[in-house]
Enzyme design. Structure first.
Site, PDB file in Angstrom:
ATOM      1  N   PHE A 111      52.713  18.338  29.746  1.00  0.00           N
ATOM      2  CA  PHE A 111      53.933  19.060  29.958  1.00  0.00           C
ATOM      3  C   PHE A 111      54.085  19.318  31.461  1.00  0.00           C
ATOM      4  O   PHE A 111      55.295  19.595  31.926  1.00  0.00           O
ATOM      5  CB  PHE A 111      53.965  20.311  29.172  1.00  0.00           C
ATOM      6  CG  PHE A 111      53.363  21.525  29.945  1.00  0.00           C
ATOM      7  CD1 PHE A 111      52.064  21.641  29.774  1.00  0.00           C
ATOM      8  CD2 PHE A 111      54.088  22.420  30.601  1.00  0.00           C
ATOM      9  CE1 PHE A 111      51.296  22.789  30.315  1.00  0.00           C
ATOM     10  CE2 PHE A 111      53.507  23.541  31.484  1.00  0.00           C
ATOM     11  CZ  PHE A 111      51.839  23.607  31.426  1.00  0.00           C
ATOM     12  N   LYS A 112      53.256  19.189  32.401  1.00  0.00           N
ATOM     13  CA  LYS A 112      53.331  19.411  33.798  1.00  0.00           C
ATOM     14  C   LYS A 112      54.478  18.370  34.317  1.00  0.00           C
ATOM     15  O   LYS A 112      55.094  18.865  35.303  1.00  0.00           O
ATOM     16  CB  LYS A 112      52.023  19.126  34.470  1.00  0.00           C
ATOM     17  CG  LYS A 112      50.746  19.795  33.963  1.00  0.00           C
ATOM     18  CD  LYS A 112      50.852  21.132  34.466  1.00  0.00           C
ATOM     19  CE  LYS A 112      49.401  21.919  34.468  1.00  0.00           C
ATOM     20  NZ  LYS A 112      48.989  22.021  33.003  1.00  0.00           N
ATOM     21  N   ASP A 113      54.821  17.394  33.566  1.00  0.00           N
ATOM     22  CA  ASP A 113      55.802  16.505  34.171  1.00  0.00           C
ATOM     23  C   ASP A 113      57.229  17.229  34.003  1.00  0.00           C
ATOM     24  O   ASP A 113      58.179  16.678  35.019  1.00  0.00           O
ATOM     25  CB  ASP A 113      55.728  15.263  33.232  1.00  0.00           C
ATOM     26  CG  ASP A 113      54.845  14.272  33.526  1.00  0.00           C
ATOM     27  OD1 ASP A 113      54.190  13.840  34.541  1.00  0.00           O
ATOM     28  OD2 ASP A 113      54.238  13.648  32.426  1.00  0.00           O
ATOM     29  N   MET A 116      57.086  19.116  37.470  1.00  0.00           N
ATOM     30  CA  MET A 116      56.781  18.508  38.590  1.00  0.00           C
ATOM     31  C   MET A 116      57.906  17.459  38.975  1.00  0.00           C
ATOM     32  O   MET A 116      58.176  17.166  40.001  1.00  0.00           O
ATOM     33  CB  MET A 116      55.345  17.626  38.241  1.00  0.00           C
ATOM     34  CG  MET A 116      54.686  17.546  39.637  1.00  0.00           C
ATOM     35  SD  MET A 116      54.108  19.008  40.515  1.00  0.00           S
ATOM     36  CE  MET A 116      52.789  19.381  39.683  1.00  0.00           C
TER      37      MET A 116
END
Ligand SMILES: *Cc1c(COP(=O)(O)O)cnc(C)c1O
Length: 461
Positions: A111-113, A116
């Site tokens: 989920f960091k995408d 980011m």
């Protein structure tokens, strides 16, 4: 829209400035001075919109003058284009009143995408306008670093350095950090653990001569722009299950409290969220805090859900700030007490937190058992982080639909999955060649001076 520090004494900033600054100079975290509320009709009007349209409508009020409308729409489009699913954050059903929000269709499968990819586009656009260049240094236990490398590679006004603990990230995570070939991104394998990496990054921020000399910027999870990008999928998923006409609850696998704090912001904005359930692995400082009122560290034990292996939850400071009625001085004092191991949350603040948050904990055995059970019951293969969420969510099911956040793709953590279901999950076809790409990394001692001189050399060349 202005941004203030949770410790009350750092300069008040615009959105663009807060995004570039990361950690406030008084050691606090930036939060919006007021939270914009969306009217019921505005929320209802999100039904049927694309993820990108919802992103625009939810985030626009926070930006002030930093970007124009058309410009911001273009940045959102570019950020989410590399995703492997047209819905960006699709929902799948796990049981009668339980849904899984798949947040792992981005370029690095976690989920960091979501945050980011967008912060990469926004930083580049802001820097291109001012003609400045920044150096971003970040520490990672795996997912943040890979997402950052992917989001910043090839951007003209940014040099990115990622510090990861040598030998302590999964092979998929390492390859995602070491295979981008663009000259502006650098993977440093540090001889130390994640806490060492994070400590060295903190040291660089506290060395004001270095910080100002290389124009240091941060993209760790305390960056407000990252929290903001994560607010969007709370709206998109709740609306597709009938909000604002029907309330929903969320369960969030939690480490640094960034993801679940985004849910808190969505709730403050008027999205009808009944409960936000914090799911922790055996590193359960948050679960203990909510249950007992004592926020106290007792070391980190490695787990099969490493992105949640934290000693303290940095974004929890933002929730405390709200629970203490925006009293920066009280927060500064609590964080000071933290240096001696922990503090007691006041009764009023604890009641305020409990009116929004619930919590639960999942042991290692329960994580494996959950991956096995859900695979048998639904065919869905969960990563260990998502399994922690599902286990805790199952203890909180009721009349309100529950949405559990699936934070990573199972192929990112193949060993834990193999243990549970006897097979290795495949990487999606679009990244099947990851194991053939050439790796590029620099091995570095856990030494501040050495790291700083390497960074200076690289940005000069
Ligand atoms: C970062 C991460 C988490 C924890 O998110 P926080 O915002 O730190 O609470 C959970 N699962 C995965 C897969 C992650 O990468």
């Amino acid at each position: 829209m202005k941004y203030i520090s949770t410790r009350g004494t750092a300069p008040i900033l615009t959105f663009g400035e807060a995004m570039m600054t990361g950690l406030a100079r008084d050691g606090g975290l930036y939060v919006p001075q007021t939270i914009p509320v969306m009217a019921r009709e505005e929320i209802a009007a999100l039904a049927g919109c694309s993820y990108e349209d919802i992103a625009f409508k939810v985030m626009r009020p926070y930006l002030g003058e930093t970007f124009g409308d058309d410009e911001f729409r273009a940045l959102i489009a570019a950020a989410y284009k590399p995703f492997g699913h047209l819905a960006r954050a699709p929902l799948v059903q796990m049981g009668p009143n339980h849904f899984l929000l798949e947040l792992f269709h981005g370029p690095t499968l976690a989920f960091k995408d979501f945050a980011m990819q967008l912060i990469g586009q926004m930083m580049q656009a802001a820097l291109a306008k001012s003609g400045e260049r920044v150096t971003i240094v970040g520490a990672t236990s795996g997912d943040t670093g890979s997402a950052a490398m992917e989001a910043f590679r090839g951007l003209a006004n940014v040099d990115l350095f990622i510090l990861y603990p040598h030998g302590r990230v999964s092979e998929v995570q390492r390859r995602q950090m070491t295979t981008p070939s663009e000259a502006n991104v650098h993977a440093f394998a540090v001889d130390g653990d994640f806490d060492d990496c994070q400590a060295r990054v903190k040291d660089m921020f506290n060395d004001f001569a270095f910080r100002d000399g290389v124009q240091l910027a941060g993209v760790n999870s305390i960056n407000w722009a990252r929290v903001l990008a994560q607010v969007v999928y709370y709206f998109s998923s709740a609306v597709s299950l009938g909000a604002p006409h029907r309330a929903v609850s969320f369960t969030v696998p939690t480490g640094n409290f960034g993801d679940i704090f985004a849910g808190y912001i969505a709730r403050q904005m008027g999205l009808p969220i009944e409960k936000l359930v914090i799911a922790t692995n055996h590193n359960d400082i948050l679960h203990r805090a909510l249950t007992s009122g004592e926020y106290r560290t007792n070391g980190v034990k490695p787990s099969m859900s490493p992105s949640m292996d934290i000693q303290v939850s940095s974004n929890f400071e933002r929730a405390l700030f709200h629970a203490y009625g925006s009293d920066g001085r009280a927060i500064a004092q609590l964080m000071d007490e933290m240096k001696s191991g922990g503090f007691h949350i006041s009764q009023g603040a604890l009641e305020s937190l409990r009116s929004t948050f619930a919590s639960g904990r999942c042991s290692e055995e329960e994580t494996t058992a959950t991956i096995t059970r859900e695979y048998v019951r639904t065919g869905e293969i969960l990563c260990p982080h998502s399994a922690v969420g599902v286990k805790v969510a199952n203890e909180h099911l009721g009349a309100t639909p529950m949405i559990t956040l699936a934070t990573a793709h199972p192929a990112k953590f193949p060993d834990a999955v193999l243990d549970a279901i006897g097979q290795r999950p495949d990487l999606p076809p679009r990244m099947a060649d990851l194991f053939d790409r050439r790796e590029r990394l620099t091995r570095v001692p856990n030494d501040l001076g050495r790291l700083q001189s390497l960074i200076r050399e690289r940005i000069a060349s």
